[in-house]
Write a protein that holds these residues in place. Structure first.
Motif, PDB file in Angstrom:
ATOM      1  N   ARG A 131      47.427  49.450  54.499  1.00  0.00           N
ATOM      2  CA  ARG A 131      47.101  50.351  53.760  1.00  0.00           C
ATOM      3  C   ARG A 131      46.935  52.500  54.089  1.00  0.00           C
ATOM      4  N   GLN A 132      47.032  51.420  55.649  1.00  0.00           N
ATOM      5  CA  GLN A 132      46.292  53.118  55.689  1.00  0.00           C
ATOM      6  C   GLN A 132      47.763  53.820  56.324  1.00  0.00           C
ATOM      7  N   GLU A 133      49.374  53.197  56.759  1.00  0.00           N
ATOM      8  CA  GLU A 133      50.147  52.883  57.037  1.00  0.00           C
ATOM      9  C   GLU A 133      50.561  53.252  55.421  1.00  0.00           C
ATOM     10  N   ALA A 134      50.606  52.911  54.304  1.00  0.00           N
ATOM     11  CA  ALA A 134      50.857  53.441  52.869  1.00  0.00           C
ATOM     12  C   ALA A 134      50.311  54.900  52.324  1.00  0.00           C
ATOM     13  N   PHE A 135      49.386  54.688  52.788  1.00  0.00           N
ATOM     14  CA  PHE A 135      48.571  56.455  52.166  1.00  0.00           C
ATOM     15  C   PHE A 135      49.654  57.468  53.563  1.00  0.00           C
ATOM     16  N   ARG A 136      49.448  56.968  54.370  1.00  0.00           N
ATOM     17  CA  ARG A 136      50.394  58.245  55.518  1.00  0.00           C
ATOM     18  C   ARG A 136      51.186  58.269  54.449  1.00  0.00           C
ATOM     19  N   LEU A 137      52.573  57.196  54.354  1.00  0.00           N
ATOM     20  CA  LEU A 137      54.024  57.455  54.582  1.00  0.00           C
ATOM     21  C   LEU A 137      53.738  58.347  52.552  1.00  0.00           C
ATOM     22  N   PRO A 139      51.089  60.106  51.072  1.00  0.00           N
ATOM     23  CA  PRO A 139      50.716  61.405  51.212  1.00  0.00           C
ATOM     24  C   PRO A 139      49.646  62.346  49.540  1.00  0.00           C
ATOM     25  N   GLU A 140      50.451  62.344  48.740  1.00  0.00           N
ATOM     26  CA  GLU A 140      49.464  62.635  46.839  1.00  0.00           C
ATOM     27  C   GLU A 140      49.227  61.595  46.277  1.00  0.00           C
ATOM     28  N   ILE A 141      48.987  59.997  47.459  1.00  0.00           N
ATOM     29  CA  ILE A 141      48.084  58.493  46.353  1.00  0.00           C
ATOM     30  C   ILE A 141      46.865  58.753  47.128  1.00  0.00           C
ATOM     31  N   VAL A 142      45.733  59.073  46.523  1.00  0.00           N
ATOM     32  CA  VAL A 142      44.728  59.422  47.313  1.00  0.00           C
ATOM     33  C   VAL A 142      43.073  58.159  47.182  1.00  0.00           C
ATOM     34  N   THR A 143      43.947  57.164  46.092  1.00  0.00           N
ATOM     35  CA  THR A 143      42.567  56.476  45.985  1.00  0.00           C
ATOM     36  C   THR A 143      43.456  54.799  46.277  1.00  0.00           C
ATOM     37  N   PHE A 144      42.759  53.602  47.089  1.00  0.00           N
ATOM     38  CA  PHE A 144      43.672  52.416  46.867  1.00  0.00           C
ATOM     39  C   PHE A 144      43.221  51.531  45.120  1.00  0.00           C
ATOM     40  N   GLY A 145      43.486  52.011  44.112  1.00  0.00           N
ATOM     41  CA  GLY A 145      43.498  51.134  42.886  1.00  0.00           C
ATOM     42  C   GLY A 145      45.145  52.034  42.520  1.00  0.00           C
ATOM     43  N   LEU A 147      47.545  53.125  45.205  1.00  0.00           N
ATOM     44  CA  LEU A 147      48.099  52.722  46.200  1.00  0.00           C
ATOM     45  C   LEU A 147      48.298  51.869  45.582  1.00  0.00           C
ATOM     46  N   GLU A 148      47.629  50.661  45.227  1.00  0.00           N
ATOM     47  CA  GLU A 148      47.723  49.001  45.236  1.00  0.00           C
ATOM     48  C   GLU A 148      48.786  48.801  44.168  1.00  0.00           C
ATOM     49  N   ARG A 149      48.760  49.919  43.307  1.00  0.00           N
ATOM     50  CA  ARG A 149      49.794  49.692  42.277  1.00  0.00           C
ATOM     51  C   ARG A 149      50.637  50.467  42.418  1.00  0.00           C
ATOM     52  N   ILE A 150      51.629  51.497  43.081  1.00  0.00           N
ATOM     53  CA  ILE A 150      52.328  52.326  42.952  1.00  0.00           C
ATOM     54  C   ILE A 150      53.138  51.783  44.257  1.00  0.00           C
ATOM     55  N   HIS A 151      51.835  51.619  44.834  1.00  0.00           N
ATOM     56  CA  HIS A 151      53.226  50.948  46.232  1.00  0.00           C
ATOM     57  C   HIS A 151      52.813  49.936  46.587  1.00  0.00           C
ATOM     58  N   PHE A 152      51.949  48.946  46.666  1.00  0.00           N
ATOM     59  CA  PHE A 152      52.173  46.947  46.379  1.00  0.00           C
ATOM     60  C   PHE A 152      52.382  46.669  45.483  1.00  0.00           C
ATOM     61  N   GLY A 153      52.681  47.239  44.063  1.00  0.00           N
ATOM     62  CA  GLY A 153      52.751  46.262  42.940  1.00  0.00           C
ATOM     63  C   GLY A 153      51.722  45.615  42.468  1.00  0.00           C
ATOM     64  N   TYR A 154      51.151  45.713  42.478  1.00  0.00           N
ATOM     65  CA  TYR A 154      49.220  45.435  41.808  1.00  0.00           C
ATOM     66  C   TYR A 154      49.852  46.134  40.272  1.00  0.00           C
ATOM     67  N   THR A 155      49.524  44.358  39.508  1.00  0.00           N
ATOM     68  CA  THR A 155      49.983  44.845  38.071  1.00  0.00           C
ATOM     69  C   THR A 155      48.608  44.447  37.580  1.00  0.00           C
TER      70      THR A 155
END
Length: 169
Positions: A131-137, A139-145, A147-155
């Motif tokens: 997740r830290q690597e995903a945040f680094r890639l 930077p416009e994403i601020v929260t885990f929620g 990040l999970e929805r946008i980058h990892f596809g949590y629905t």
């Protein structure tokens, strides 16, 4: 709906009700809110009975923690006859009456517990590193929620329900 499922629902609702906008909550506030919700529920008598059982379990668990073996400041073992040694399978023994076999069982249980904690921690460290690597890639994403929805596809799938298989470590 079973009492267990209803208690799960009320617990979730209590946590939601006391969660601040920052996502933080005080456990004591959630406990108080759960108590309030249970008192208002039509199934309150059955819920109180279920909580009475869980409450007793919680108190006994606390007893075990209060009386777990401790160490002196110099690193030596601080024997206390009232200590409780956990043997596994829900079996405990007071240190005063523990036998050599109990000592072996306690050591084995401690090794099993350490392995479970280490395994759970390894998985958590891996998750956080990803997740830290995903945040680094991103930077416009601020929260885990987000990040999970946008980058990892949590629905917004299952919350796991009352029988969710979770680590106890």
């Amino acid at each position: 709906m079973s009492i267990k499922e209803r208690l799960w629902e009320l617990s979730e609702q209590a946590a939601d009700n006391v969660t601040q906008l920052t996502g933080h909550m005080q456990v004591s506030d959630a406990e108080s809110e759960l108590s309030r919700l249970v008192d208002l529920d039509p199934c309150r008598e059955e819920l109180h009975e279920a909580l009475r059982s869980a409450g007793c379990k919680g108190e006994i668990r606390k007893l075990g923690e209060r009386h777990r073996p401790k160490w002196n400041q110099d690193g030596s073992f601080a024997f206390n006859p009232r200590d409780i040694w956990k043997l596994g399978g829900g079996l405990w023994v007071r240190a005063e009456l523990a036998t050599r076999v109990d000592g072996i069982a306690t050591a084995r249980q401690s090794t099993r517990n350490r392995g479970q904690v280490d395994s759970a921690d390894d998985r958590l460290q891996q998750y956080m590193a990803e997740r830290q690597e995903a945040f680094r890639l991103n930077p416009e994403i601020v929260t885990f929620g987000d990040l999970e929805r946008i980058h990892f596809g949590y629905t917004g799938g299952s919350d796991g329900g009352p029988d969710r298989d979770v680590d106890q470590a």
